[in-house]
Design an enzyme around this catalytic site. Structure first.
Site, PDB file in Angstrom:
ATOM      1  N   ASN A   9       1.283  -1.141  -0.252  1.00 32.33           N
ATOM      2  CA  ASN A   9       0.206  -0.043  -0.231  1.00 32.33           C
ATOM      3  C   ASN A   9       1.200   1.304   0.251  1.00 32.33           C
ATOM      4  O   ASN A   9       1.620   1.713   1.182  1.00 32.33           O
ATOM      5  CB  ASN A   9      -1.106  -0.112   1.558  1.00 32.33           C
ATOM      6  CG  ASN A   9      -1.889   1.152   1.655  1.00 32.33           C
ATOM      7  OD1 ASN A   9      -1.672   2.088   0.974  1.00 32.33           O
ATOM      8  ND2 ASN A   9      -3.765   0.740   1.503  1.00 32.33           N
ATOM      9  N   HIS A  12       1.105   6.996   1.804  1.00 34.11           N
ATOM     10  CA  HIS A  12       1.661   7.001   2.482  1.00 34.11           C
ATOM     11  C   HIS A  12       2.073   8.442   1.310  1.00 34.11           C
ATOM     12  O   HIS A  12       3.327   8.889   2.027  1.00 34.11           O
ATOM     13  CB  HIS A  12       1.721   6.951   3.572  1.00 34.11           C
ATOM     14  CG  HIS A  12       1.006   6.326   4.376  1.00 34.11           C
ATOM     15  ND1 HIS A  12       0.568   7.407   5.138  1.00 34.11           N
ATOM     16  CD2 HIS A  12       0.677   5.030   5.361  1.00 34.11           C
ATOM     17  CE1 HIS A  12      -0.785   6.735   6.100  1.00 34.11           C
ATOM     18  NE2 HIS A  12      -0.136   6.090   6.540  1.00 34.11           N
ATOM     19  N   HIS A  45      -5.656   3.923  -1.771  1.00 36.67           N
ATOM     20  CA  HIS A  45      -6.908   3.867  -1.495  1.00 36.67           C
ATOM     21  C   HIS A  45      -7.711   5.361  -1.922  1.00 36.67           C
ATOM     22  O   HIS A  45      -6.661   6.399  -1.653  1.00 36.67           O
ATOM     23  CB  HIS A  45      -7.250   3.995   0.250  1.00 36.67           C
ATOM     24  CG  HIS A  45      -8.506   3.869   0.570  1.00 36.67           C
ATOM     25  ND1 HIS A  45      -8.435   4.043   2.142  1.00 36.67           N
ATOM     26  CD2 HIS A  45      -9.676   4.478   0.192  1.00 36.67           C
ATOM     27  CE1 HIS A  45      -9.665   4.019   2.847  1.00 36.67           C
ATOM     28  NE2 HIS A  45     -10.346   4.079   1.370  1.00 36.67           N
ATOM     29  N   ARG A  47      -9.629   7.668  -1.522  1.00 42.56           N
ATOM     30  CA  ARG A  47     -11.028   8.656  -0.228  1.00 42.56           C
ATOM     31  C   ARG A  47     -11.915   9.773  -0.643  1.00 42.56           C
ATOM     32  O   ARG A  47     -11.425  10.094  -1.520  1.00 42.56           O
ATOM     33  CB  ARG A  47      -9.823   8.895   0.477  1.00 42.56           C
ATOM     34  CG  ARG A  47      -9.213   7.563   1.582  1.00 42.56           C
ATOM     35  CD  ARG A  47      -8.670   9.059   2.972  1.00 42.56           C
ATOM     36  NE  ARG A  47      -9.744   8.927   3.671  1.00 42.56           N
ATOM     37  CZ  ARG A  47     -10.182   8.285   5.140  1.00 42.56           C
ATOM     38  NH1 ARG A  47      -9.207   7.215   5.476  1.00 42.56           N
ATOM     39  NH2 ARG A  47     -11.120   8.801   5.559  1.00 42.56           N
ATOM     40  N   ARG A  51      -7.513  12.931   0.411  1.00 41.99           N
ATOM     41  CA  ARG A  51      -6.360  13.131   1.340  1.00 41.99           C
ATOM     42  C   ARG A  51      -5.148  13.184   0.730  1.00 41.99           C
ATOM     43  O   ARG A  51      -3.912  13.446   1.434  1.00 41.99           O
ATOM     44  CB  ARG A  51      -6.484  12.808   3.251  1.00 41.99           C
ATOM     45  CG  ARG A  51      -6.444  11.647   3.452  1.00 41.99           C
ATOM     46  CD  ARG A  51      -6.169  11.224   4.491  1.00 41.99           C
ATOM     47  NE  ARG A  51      -7.570  11.641   5.335  1.00 41.99           N
ATOM     48  CZ  ARG A  51      -7.982  10.886   6.618  1.00 41.99           C
ATOM     49  NH1 ARG A  51      -8.189  10.356   7.236  1.00 41.99           N
ATOM     50  NH2 ARG A  51      -9.156  10.961   6.516  1.00 41.99           N
ATOM     51  N   GLU A  72      -8.841   0.093  -2.602  1.00 38.50           N
ATOM     52  CA  GLU A  72      -9.287   0.640  -1.526  1.00 38.50           C
ATOM     53  C   GLU A  72      -9.880   1.669  -2.241  1.00 38.50           C
ATOM     54  O   GLU A  72      -9.474   2.215  -2.445  1.00 38.50           O
ATOM     55  CB  GLU A  72      -9.014   0.519  -1.205  1.00 38.50           C
ATOM     56  CG  GLU A  72      -8.114  -0.592  -0.094  1.00 38.50           C
ATOM     57  CD  GLU A  72      -6.697  -0.011   1.264  1.00 38.50           C
ATOM     58  OE1 GLU A  72      -6.769   0.574   1.880  1.00 38.50           O
ATOM     59  OE2 GLU A  72      -5.938  -1.336   0.902  1.00 38.50           O
ATOM     60  N   THR A 103      -7.966   3.510   8.673  1.00 40.78           N
ATOM     61  CA  THR A 103      -9.602   3.111   7.608  1.00 40.78           C
ATOM     62  C   THR A 103      -9.589   2.734   8.972  1.00 40.78           C
ATOM     63  O   THR A 103      -8.379   1.557  10.072  1.00 40.78           O
ATOM     64  CB  THR A 103      -9.093   1.955   6.891  1.00 40.78           C
ATOM     65  OG1 THR A 103      -8.896   2.932   5.997  1.00 40.78           O
ATOM     66  CG2 THR A 103     -10.435   0.895   6.742  1.00 40.78           C
ATOM     67  N   GLU A 153     -10.746  -9.106   3.175  1.00 41.19           N
ATOM     68  CA  GLU A 153      -9.784  -9.403   3.685  1.00 41.19           C
ATOM     69  C   GLU A 153      -9.913  -8.646   5.780  1.00 41.19           C
ATOM     70  O   GLU A 153     -10.767  -7.699   5.617  1.00 41.19           O
ATOM     71  CB  GLU A 153      -9.400  -7.380   3.068  1.00 41.19           C
ATOM     72  CG  GLU A 153      -7.747  -7.145   3.801  1.00 41.19           C
ATOM     73  CD  GLU A 153      -7.369  -6.278   3.090  1.00 41.19           C
ATOM     74  OE1 GLU A 153      -7.049  -5.940   1.768  1.00 41.19           O
ATOM     75  OE2 GLU A 153      -6.551  -5.262   3.687  1.00 41.19           O
ATOM     76  N   HIS A 192      -3.676  -4.232   7.307  1.00 43.71           N
ATOM     77  CA  HIS A 192      -3.834  -3.025   8.559  1.00 43.71           C
ATOM     78  C   HIS A 192      -3.596  -3.514   9.792  1.00 43.71           C
ATOM     79  O   HIS A 192      -3.101  -4.122  10.769  1.00 43.71           O
ATOM     80  CB  HIS A 192      -5.161  -3.026   9.283  1.00 43.71           C
ATOM     81  CG  HIS A 192      -5.546  -1.704   9.556  1.00 43.71           C
ATOM     82  ND1 HIS A 192      -5.090  -0.313  10.118  1.00 43.71           N
ATOM     83  CD2 HIS A 192      -5.942   0.261   7.752  1.00 43.71           C
ATOM     84  CE1 HIS A 192      -5.047   0.764  10.377  1.00 43.71           C
ATOM     85  NE2 HIS A 192      -6.115   0.981   8.814  1.00 43.71           N
TER      86      HIS A 192
HETATM   87  N1  PXP Z   1      -5.664  -2.781   4.407  1.00 43.87           N
HETATM   88  C1  PXP Z   1      -7.065  -2.266   4.102  1.00 43.87           C
HETATM   89  C2  PXP Z   1      -8.201  -2.271   3.176  1.00 43.87           C
HETATM   90  C3  PXP Z   1      -6.485  -0.637   3.930  1.00 43.87           C
HETATM   91  O1  PXP Z   1      -7.732   0.130   4.228  1.00 43.87           O
HETATM   92  C4  PXP Z   1      -5.021  -0.392   4.587  1.00 43.87           C
HETATM   93  C5  PXP Z   1      -4.859   1.482   4.993  1.00 43.87           C
HETATM   94  O2  PXP Z   1      -4.786   1.720   4.017  1.00 43.87           O
HETATM   95  C6  PXP Z   1      -4.306  -1.516   4.788  1.00 43.87           C
HETATM   96  C7  PXP Z   1      -4.587  -2.411   4.574  1.00 43.87           C
HETATM   97  C8  PXP Z   1      -2.944  -1.353   4.826  1.00 43.87           C
HETATM   98  O3  PXP Z   1      -2.727  -0.914   6.245  1.00 43.87           O
HETATM   99  P1  PXP Z   1      -1.079  -0.288   7.300  1.00 43.87           P
HETATM  100  O4  PXP Z   1      -0.723   0.784   6.151  1.00 43.87           O
HETATM  101  O5  PXP Z   1      -1.661   0.054   8.366  1.00 43.87           O
HETATM  102  O6  PXP Z   1      -0.381  -1.426   6.349  1.00 43.87           O
END
Ligand code: PXP
Length: 238
Positions: A9, A12, A45, A47, A51, A72, A103, A153, A192
């Site tokens: 992901n 960031h 993602h 959003r 953001r 996402e 999330t 998930e 997550h």
């Molecule tokens: N899976 C989903 C559905 C998420 O919303 C996120 C965060 O955007 C992640 C995985 C990744 O989580 P993390 O950034 O905490 O590793």
């Protein structure tokens, strides 16, 4: 044991770029680096509040990577239409609250089932796989099956934020959830809050097929790359 799929992901990277509303760091470049480094999937993602990831990022990344894209998204009309245009390999439906930092909690598929079923149908008919980001809860897993989604998930946030006996209890609940979901013929992912310290127990769950990890990878990357970034500047002023 199956080889797990790693979804990286890169939201960031976009968070950092948006801090200046500029061009760097570029999420597409991050996606290409992740692909080269062995990521099996790129997760972003989009959003509603935009953001971090912007619409243009979604199109650019989809067009330029040669591994699957997992988008996402909240199951809301505006984003559904974008996703149907982009046609990612997979969408993961997540809950979204504007004031949240990230999330928080899984999607309430039970409550949203009639709408979710219609949304899932549209995606499946467009050739897009659908996953639900849910808690390891029996009713949510049964509703996910009923929605027509191919996968789910499991939200590992509470597991990641707990310690000791509490973590063991949540882990057991996740293991039972995976067993139930597999029995229903669903493909199981998790994500997550996962990092090098807590991921092994989740990765080892029989039937687990994919982990989505973002924050811990990007945080670590920032520190690992800091020395080189400073060195490159320093060379130019000596
Ligand atoms: N899976 C989903 C559905 C998420 O919303 C996120 C965060 O955007 C992640 C995985 C990744 O989580 P993390 O950034 O905490 O590793």
């Amino acid at each position: 044991m199956l080889k797990l799929v790693l979804g990286v992901n890169i939201d960031h990277i976009a968070t950092l770029r948006q801090a200046r509303r500029g061009l760097e760091p570029d999420p597409l470049q991050a996606a290409l680096i992740a692909q080269k480094a062995g990521a099996d999937l790129i997760t972003i993602h989009l959003r509603e509040d935009r953001r971090h990831i912007q619409d243009s990022d979604v199109y650019k990344i989809k067009e330029n990577i040669n591994i699957p894209l997992n988008l996402e998204m909240a199951p809301v009309p505006e984003i559904i239409e974008i996703a149907l245009k982009v046609k990612p390999y997979k969408v993961t439906l997540v809950p979204e609250r504007r004031e949240e930092i990230t999330t928080e909690g899984g999607l309430n598929v039970v409550k949203l089932l009639p709408d979710i079923k219609r949304t899932v149908k549209r995606f499946i008919e467009s050739g897009i796989k659908v996953s639900m980001f849910i808690e390891a809860d029996t009713d949510q897993i049964l509703a996910t099956k009923e929605s027509g989604a191919d996968s789910l998930e499991i939200h590992t946030g509470k597991y990641a934020n707990s310690i000791g006996l509490e973590r063991e209890k949540i882990l057991k609940c996740i293991q039972e959830g995976v067993l139930l979901a597999k029995g229903l013929g669903l493909i199981v992912h998790a994500g997550h809050g996962l990092n090098e310290e807590n991921m092994d127990a989740i990765a080892k769950i029989e039937g687990m097929e994919e982990l989505n990890i973002g924050h811990s990878i990007i945080s670590r990357a920032a520190l690992l790359g800091l020395s080189q970034a400073i060195g490159d500047i320093k060379k130019r002023i000596i």
